[in-house]
Design a protein around this motif. Structure first.
Motif, mmCIF file in Angstrom:
data_model
loop_
_atom_site.group_PDB
_atom_site.id
_atom_site.type_symbol
_atom_site.label_atom_id
_atom_site.label_comp_id
_atom_site.label_asym_id
_atom_site.label_seq_id
_atom_site.Cartn_x
_atom_site.Cartn_y
_atom_site.Cartn_z
ATOM 1 N N VAL A 59 0.868 -1.164 0.000
ATOM 2 C CA VAL A 59 0.000 0.000 0.000
ATOM 3 C C VAL A 59 0.909 1.219 0.000
ATOM 4 C CG1 VAL A 59 -1.767 1.253 1.283
ATOM 5 C CG2 VAL A 59 -1.739 -1.232 1.294
ATOM 6 N N GLU A 60 0.556 2.191 -0.822
ATOM 7 C CA GLU A 60 1.382 3.388 -0.877
ATOM 8 C C GLU A 60 1.468 4.014 0.499
ATOM 9 O OE1 GLU A 60 0.987 6.290 -3.913
ATOM 10 O OE2 GLU A 60 -0.023 4.854 -5.215
ATOM 11 N N GLU A 61 2.667 4.500 0.815
ATOM 12 C CA GLU A 61 2.874 5.149 2.092
ATOM 13 C C GLU A 61 2.016 6.404 2.164
ATOM 14 O OE1 GLU A 61 6.987 6.015 2.215
ATOM 15 O OE2 GLU A 61 7.569 3.935 2.438
ATOM 16 N N SER A 62 1.471 6.635 3.337
ATOM 17 C CA SER A 62 0.655 7.831 3.500
ATOM 18 C C SER A 62 1.584 8.984 3.867
ATOM 19 C CB SER A 62 -0.399 7.624 4.576
ATOM 20 O OG SER A 62 0.220 7.325 5.797
ATOM 21 N N GLN A 99 7.298 11.285 -10.078
ATOM 22 C CA GLN A 99 6.973 9.868 -9.889
ATOM 23 C C GLN A 99 7.542 9.388 -8.561
ATOM 24 O OE1 GLN A 99 8.625 7.438 -12.989
ATOM 25 N NE2 GLN A 99 7.353 5.681 -12.495
ATOM 26 N N TYR A 100 6.817 8.451 -7.924
ATOM 27 C CA TYR A 100 7.320 7.740 -6.761
ATOM 28 C C TYR A 100 7.644 6.332 -7.235
ATOM 29 C CZ TYR A 100 7.603 5.461 -2.242
ATOM 30 O OH TYR A 100 8.034 4.738 -1.169
ATOM 31 N N VAL A 101 8.916 5.959 -7.205
ATOM 32 C CA VAL A 101 9.336 4.672 -7.769
ATOM 33 C C VAL A 101 9.540 3.606 -6.703
ATOM 34 C CG1 VAL A 101 10.340 5.712 -9.828
ATOM 35 C CG2 VAL A 101 11.769 5.359 -7.815
ATOM 36 N N GLY A 102 8.989 3.801 -5.507
ATOM 37 C CA GLY A 102 9.094 2.813 -4.435
ATOM 38 C C GLY A 102 8.121 1.658 -4.604
ATOM 39 N N LEU A 103 7.195 1.772 -5.560
ATOM 40 C CA LEU A 103 6.246 0.702 -5.859
ATOM 41 C C LEU A 103 6.409 0.308 -7.315
ATOM 42 C CD1 LEU A 103 2.993 1.996 -4.160
ATOM 43 C CD2 LEU A 103 4.500 0.208 -3.353
ATOM 44 N N TRP A 104 6.377 -0.991 -7.574
ATOM 45 C CA TRP A 104 6.463 -1.496 -8.938
ATOM 46 C C TRP A 104 5.465 -2.632 -9.072
ATOM 47 C CZ3 TRP A 104 8.450 -6.162 -11.133
ATOM 48 C CH2 TRP A 104 8.562 -6.115 -12.522
ATOM 49 N N ASN A 105 4.540 -2.524 -10.002
ATOM 50 C CA ASN A 105 3.467 -3.504 -10.207
ATOM 51 C C ASN A 105 2.709 -3.772 -8.915
ATOM 52 O OD1 ASN A 105 4.006 -3.779 -12.906
ATOM 53 N ND2 ASN A 105 5.208 -5.644 -12.687
ATOM 54 N N GLY A 106 2.507 -2.744 -8.102
ATOM 55 C CA GLY A 106 1.754 -2.883 -6.865
ATOM 56 C C GLY A 106 2.526 -3.477 -5.714
ATOM 57 N N LYS A 107 3.815 -3.722 -5.893
ATOM 58 C CA LYS A 107 4.642 -4.295 -4.827
ATOM 59 C C LYS A 107 5.699 -3.294 -4.418
ATOM 60 C CE LYS A 107 4.050 -9.023 -6.363
ATOM 61 N NZ LYS A 107 4.708 -10.254 -6.766
ATOM 62 N N ARG A 108 5.977 -3.260 -3.133
ATOM 63 C CA ARG A 108 6.999 -2.369 -2.598
ATOM 64 C C ARG A 108 8.372 -2.896 -2.994
ATOM 65 N NH1 ARG A 108 5.891 1.117 0.958
ATOM 66 N NH2 ARG A 108 4.113 -0.044 1.706
ATOM 67 N N ILE A 109 9.212 -1.993 -3.522
ATOM 68 C CA ILE A 109 10.585 -2.361 -3.857
ATOM 69 C C ILE A 109 11.534 -1.494 -3.036
ATOM 70 C CG2 ILE A 109 10.016 -3.146 -6.182
ATOM 71 C CD1 ILE A 109 11.150 -0.496 -7.227
ATOM 72 N N SER A 110 12.769 -1.900 -2.976
ATOM 73 C CA SER A 110 13.733 -1.195 -2.132
ATOM 74 C C SER A 110 14.500 -0.152 -2.936
ATOM 75 C CB SER A 110 14.694 -2.198 -1.500
ATOM 76 O OG SER A 110 15.392 -2.887 -2.523
#
Length: 143
Positions: A59-62, A99-110
């Motif tokens: 879930v995207e960070e609030s 863009q926020y690139v911390g999510l990719w295909n709905g999954k959190r990436i590092s």
């Protein structure tokens, strides 16, 4: 809801699968029976892999940072990727979060530098030049 991708009974029916069961599985599946079934399936064939893992809903960070927000770089930061410019200091420059690139295909990436920010700067002899830089949240302030 179970975190297993398939049940132990279905694994017995599928002879052409190799199965990998995670010991960190938090669901109500019977780990020992699945491990036994997995051993039998591995002996049968090693073409496909099924994993029993905990599903993590990313879930995207609030945060208060939104795409399109204006930001100003607050730390000394130099970039070297703008064409025909050797070194460019971003300290004090204002840009826009694209863009926020911390999510990719709905999954959190590092992503180490998750915010993609667009800057526009005037270069002598070239006019205004747009370029992007990836930044961390502690490297800029909202304007």
């Amino acid at each position: 809801m179970s975190c297993c991708s398939t049940s132990a009974g279905a694994l017995r029916l599928t002879a052409a699968m190799a199965v990998s069961v995670s010991p960190n599985c938090n669901c109500n599946c019977n780990y020992s029976s699945m491990k036994k079934t997995a051993t039998m399936a591995i002996r049968a064939a090693k073409s496909n892999i099924i994993r029993c893992e905990v599903a993590i809903n990313a879930v995207e960070e609030s945060t208060t940072l939104q795409i399109g927000a204006r930001v100003k770089v607050k730390v000394p930061l130099k970039v070297y990727h703008v064409p025909k410019i050797g070194e460019l200091d971003l300290t004090g420059m204002e840009g826009e979060i694209k863009q926020y690139v911390g999510l990719w295909n709905g999954k959190r990436i590092s992503a180490n530098l998750p915010y993609k920010v667009q800057f526009v700067t005037d270069i002598q002899g070239r006019g205004p030049v747009k370029f992007f830089a990836h930044l961390k949240e502690d490297e800029f302030d909202l304007v």
